[in-house]
Scaffold this motif. Sequence first.
Motif, PDB file in Angstrom:
ATOM      1  N   LEU A  33     -23.489  43.416  26.236  1.00 38.28           N
ATOM      2  CA  LEU A  33     -23.222  42.629  27.433  1.00 38.28           C
ATOM      3  C   LEU A  33     -23.790  43.399  28.611  1.00 38.28           C
ATOM      4  CD1 LEU A  33     -20.054  40.682  28.397  1.00 38.28           C
ATOM      5  CD2 LEU A  33     -21.011  42.312  30.024  1.00 38.28           C
ATOM      6  N   LEU A  34     -24.492  42.702  29.476  1.00 31.86           N
ATOM      7  CA  LEU A  34     -25.159  43.354  30.597  1.00 31.86           C
ATOM      8  C   LEU A  34     -24.694  42.746  31.915  1.00 31.86           C
ATOM      9  CD1 LEU A  34     -27.566  42.512  28.234  1.00 31.86           C
ATOM     10  CD2 LEU A  34     -28.596  44.422  29.443  1.00 31.86           C
ATOM     11  N   TRP A  35     -24.563  43.598  32.917  1.00 31.06           N
ATOM     12  CA  TRP A  35     -24.256  43.166  34.293  1.00 31.06           C
ATOM     13  C   TRP A  35     -25.445  43.492  35.183  1.00 31.06           C
ATOM     14  CZ3 TRP A  35     -20.269  40.331  36.085  1.00 31.06           C
ATOM     15  CH2 TRP A  35     -19.092  40.261  35.313  1.00 31.06           C
ATOM     16  N   TYR A  36     -25.772  42.529  36.071  1.00 33.77           N
ATOM     17  CA  TYR A  36     -26.868  42.692  37.019  1.00 33.77           C
ATOM     18  C   TYR A  36     -26.381  42.329  38.414  1.00 33.77           C
ATOM     19  CZ  TYR A  36     -29.881  42.112  32.866  1.00 33.77           C
ATOM     20  OH  TYR A  36     -30.468  42.222  31.640  1.00 33.77           O
ATOM     21  N   LYS A  37     -27.062  42.917  39.404  1.00 31.25           N
ATOM     22  CA  LYS A  37     -26.842  42.542  40.800  1.00 31.25           C
ATOM     23  C   LYS A  37     -28.137  41.912  41.294  1.00 31.25           C
ATOM     24  CE  LYS A  37     -25.855  44.575  45.350  1.00 31.25           C
ATOM     25  NZ  LYS A  37     -25.678  45.846  46.113  1.00 31.25           N
ATOM     26  N   GLN A  38     -28.038  40.704  41.823  1.00 34.87           N
ATOM     27  CA  GLN A  38     -29.245  40.041  42.299  1.00 34.87           C
ATOM     28  C   GLN A  38     -29.138  39.798  43.788  1.00 34.87           C
ATOM     29  OE1 GLN A  38     -30.351  36.456  40.254  1.00 34.87           O
ATOM     30  NE2 GLN A  38     -32.439  36.646  41.010  1.00 34.87           N
ATOM     31  N   VAL A  86     -25.432  38.127  44.296  1.00 33.42           N
ATOM     32  CA  VAL A  86     -24.996  37.368  43.120  1.00 33.42           C
ATOM     33  C   VAL A  86     -24.915  38.353  41.962  1.00 33.42           C
ATOM     34  CG1 VAL A  86     -25.564  35.547  41.486  1.00 33.42           C
ATOM     35  CG2 VAL A  86     -26.037  35.223  43.921  1.00 33.42           C
ATOM     36  N   TYR A  87     -23.792  38.373  41.279  1.00 33.94           N
ATOM     37  CA  TYR A  87     -23.602  39.267  40.139  1.00 33.94           C
ATOM     38  C   TYR A  87     -23.694  38.447  38.861  1.00 33.94           C
ATOM     39  CZ  TYR A  87     -22.432  42.866  43.442  1.00 33.94           C
ATOM     40  OH  TYR A  87     -22.519  43.775  44.469  1.00 33.94           O
ATOM     41  N   LEU A  88     -24.671  38.840  38.036  1.00 33.32           N
ATOM     42  CA  LEU A  88     -24.950  38.100  36.810  1.00 33.32           C
ATOM     43  C   LEU A  88     -24.430  38.859  35.603  1.00 33.32           C
ATOM     44  CD1 LEU A  88     -28.658  37.132  37.530  1.00 33.32           C
ATOM     45  CD2 LEU A  88     -26.755  35.552  37.411  1.00 33.32           C
ATOM     46  N   CYS A  89     -23.864  38.104  34.667  1.00 35.71           N
ATOM     47  CA  CYS A  89     -23.449  38.649  33.384  1.00 35.71           C
ATOM     48  C   CYS A  89     -24.331  38.006  32.321  1.00 35.71           C
ATOM     49  CB  CYS A  89     -21.978  38.303  33.154  1.00 35.71           C
ATOM     50  SG  CYS A  89     -21.344  38.714  31.515  1.00 35.71           S
ATOM     51  N   ALA A  90     -24.807  38.797  31.386  1.00 39.86           N
ATOM     52  CA  ALA A  90     -25.618  38.256  30.291  1.00 39.86           C
ATOM     53  C   ALA A  90     -25.171  38.899  28.991  1.00 39.86           C
ATOM     54  CB  ALA A  90     -27.098  38.529  30.530  1.00 39.86           C
ATOM     55  N   VAL A  91     -25.249  38.122  27.927  1.00 42.28           N
ATOM     56  CA  VAL A  91     -24.860  38.628  26.617  1.00 42.28           C
ATOM     57  C   VAL A  91     -26.055  38.521  25.685  1.00 42.28           C
ATOM     58  CG1 VAL A  91     -23.346  38.308  24.651  1.00 42.28           C
ATOM     59  CG2 VAL A  91     -22.455  38.017  26.942  1.00 42.28           C
ATOM     60  N   GLU A  92     -26.287  39.556  24.938  1.00 44.49           N
ATOM     61  CA  GLU A  92     -27.359  39.550  23.959  1.00 44.49           C
ATOM     62  C   GLU A  92     -26.760  39.402  22.578  1.00 44.49           C
ATOM     63  OE1 GLU A  92     -29.703  43.078  23.775  1.00 44.49           O
ATOM     64  OE2 GLU A  92     -31.358  42.062  22.771  1.00 44.49           O
ATOM     65  N   GLY A  93     -27.280  38.441  21.856  1.00 44.01           N
ATOM     66  CA  GLY A  93     -26.800  38.223  20.504  1.00 44.01           C
ATOM     67  C   GLY A  93     -27.947  37.776  19.639  1.00 44.01           C
ATOM     68  N   SER A  94     -27.639  37.542  18.394  1.00 47.94           N
ATOM     69  CA  SER A  94     -28.649  36.999  17.496  1.00 47.94           C
ATOM     70  C   SER A  94     -28.033  35.817  16.781  1.00 47.94           C
ATOM     71  CB  SER A  94     -29.122  38.046  16.498  1.00 47.94           C
ATOM     72  OG  SER A  94     -28.045  38.584  15.777  1.00 47.94           O
ATOM     73  N   GLY A  95     -28.357  34.646  17.266  1.00 44.30           N
ATOM     74  CA  GLY A  95     -27.784  33.439  16.704  1.00 44.30           C
ATOM     75  C   GLY A  95     -28.866  32.557  16.128  1.00 44.30           C
ATOM     76  N   GLY A  96     -28.597  31.946  15.043  1.00 44.01           N
ATOM     77  CA  GLY A  96     -29.530  31.001  14.454  1.00 44.01           C
ATOM     78  C   GLY A  96     -30.840  31.636  14.057  1.00 44.01           C
ATOM     79  N   GLY A  97     -30.823  32.913  13.776  1.00 46.25           N
ATOM     80  CA  GLY A  97     -32.055  33.574  13.353  1.00 46.25           C
ATOM     81  C   GLY A  97     -32.926  34.030  14.507  1.00 46.25           C
ATOM     82  N   ALA A  98     -32.520  33.777  15.740  1.00 50.41           N
ATOM     83  CA  ALA A  98     -33.332  34.197  16.886  1.00 50.41           C
ATOM     84  C   ALA A  98     -32.513  35.118  17.770  1.00 50.41           C
ATOM     85  CB  ALA A  98     -33.786  32.981  17.667  1.00 50.41           C
ATOM     86  N   ASP A  99     -33.170  36.069  18.398  1.00 50.51           N
ATOM     87  CA  ASP A  99     -32.517  36.946  19.359  1.00 50.51           C
ATOM     88  C   ASP A  99     -32.647  36.343  20.737  1.00 50.51           C
ATOM     89  OD1 ASP A  99     -34.035  39.666  17.627  1.00 50.51           O
ATOM     90  OD2 ASP A  99     -32.063  38.806  17.358  1.00 50.51           O
ATOM     91  N   GLY A 100     -31.746  36.704  21.624  1.00 49.82           N
ATOM     92  CA  GLY A 100     -31.911  36.206  22.989  1.00 49.82           C
ATOM     93  C   GLY A 100     -30.794  36.624  23.887  1.00 49.82           C
ATOM     94  N   LEU A 101     -31.036  36.429  25.155  1.00 52.18           N
ATOM     95  CA  LEU A 101     -30.062  36.672  26.199  1.00 52.18           C
ATOM     96  C   LEU A 101     -29.511  35.350  26.683  1.00 52.18           C
ATOM     97  CD1 LEU A 101     -31.979  39.310  28.320  1.00 52.18           C
ATOM     98  CD2 LEU A 101     -29.784  39.691  27.232  1.00 52.18           C
ATOM     99  N   THR A 102     -28.206  35.309  26.897  1.00 50.72           N
ATOM    100  CA  THR A 102     -27.589  34.145  27.520  1.00 50.72           C
ATOM    101  C   THR A 102     -26.960  34.601  28.817  1.00 50.72           C
ATOM    102  OG1 THR A 102     -27.131  33.169  25.363  1.00 50.72           O
ATOM    103  CG2 THR A 102     -25.913  32.287  27.239  1.00 50.72           C
TER     104      THR A 102
END
Lengths: 113, 116
Positions: A33-38, A86-102
């Motif tokens: 899980l990642l936190w960003y400041k934009q 704006v503070y963004l939260c993103a989660v990295e997972g591997s679902g459905g055979g593909a990797d990605g950030l949400t």
Amino acid sequence: EDKVVQSPLSLVVHEGDTVTLNCSYEVTNFRSLLWYKQEKKAPTFLFMLTSSGIEKKSGRLSSILDKKELFSILNITATQTGDSAVYLCAVEGSGGGADGLTFGKGTHLIIQP
Amino acid sequence: EAGVAQSPRYKIIEKRQSVAFWCNPISGHATLYWYQQILGQGPKLLIQFQNNGVVDDSQLPKDRFSAERLKGVDSTLKIQPAKLEDSAVYLCASSLAQTASTDTQYFGPGTRLTVL
């Protein structure tokens, strides 16, 4: 489908206050899980969390992850006007055979002098 | 509401090969961004489009990277030839802004590129 929900969507506080931003998630095969400041264009990386219960700190900012309850919080103490962003939260997972950030929709934080 | 779509989600190539990424922004969003995110770092802006025009490509390595948004909607980012240091997640984002000003950006899932 992976999902990230941030709350509140917007928050206005006075300088010196402490704020807590929330991020809950549903993700297949959680990686991090990642936190960003934009503020302007590119988001600034704040934290990457992979393990439950271990607090990460950077100055007045801190964050912790709860993998059992599927959420993370970002705390900012003694807020300053420069924390407005704006503070963004993103989660990295591997679902459905593909990797990605949400990404979540972000929390728009305004610090009033 | 449909979000920002990117494909492929994952790509492995050998150095010196070429690769292309595709992004379809949220419908009606005038501004489109491509970012490169290396593990543990924040995203680095590569290029920003306003409709089909380039607003900012100052950090795009133009000797090997190119991007286009011909009809002002979807966009492609190409790397030719790829180097090992290009291994990263390539993020696409879009925003509603009709002018080149700061606006809320919505991010796609990214494409993870591994160069061997």
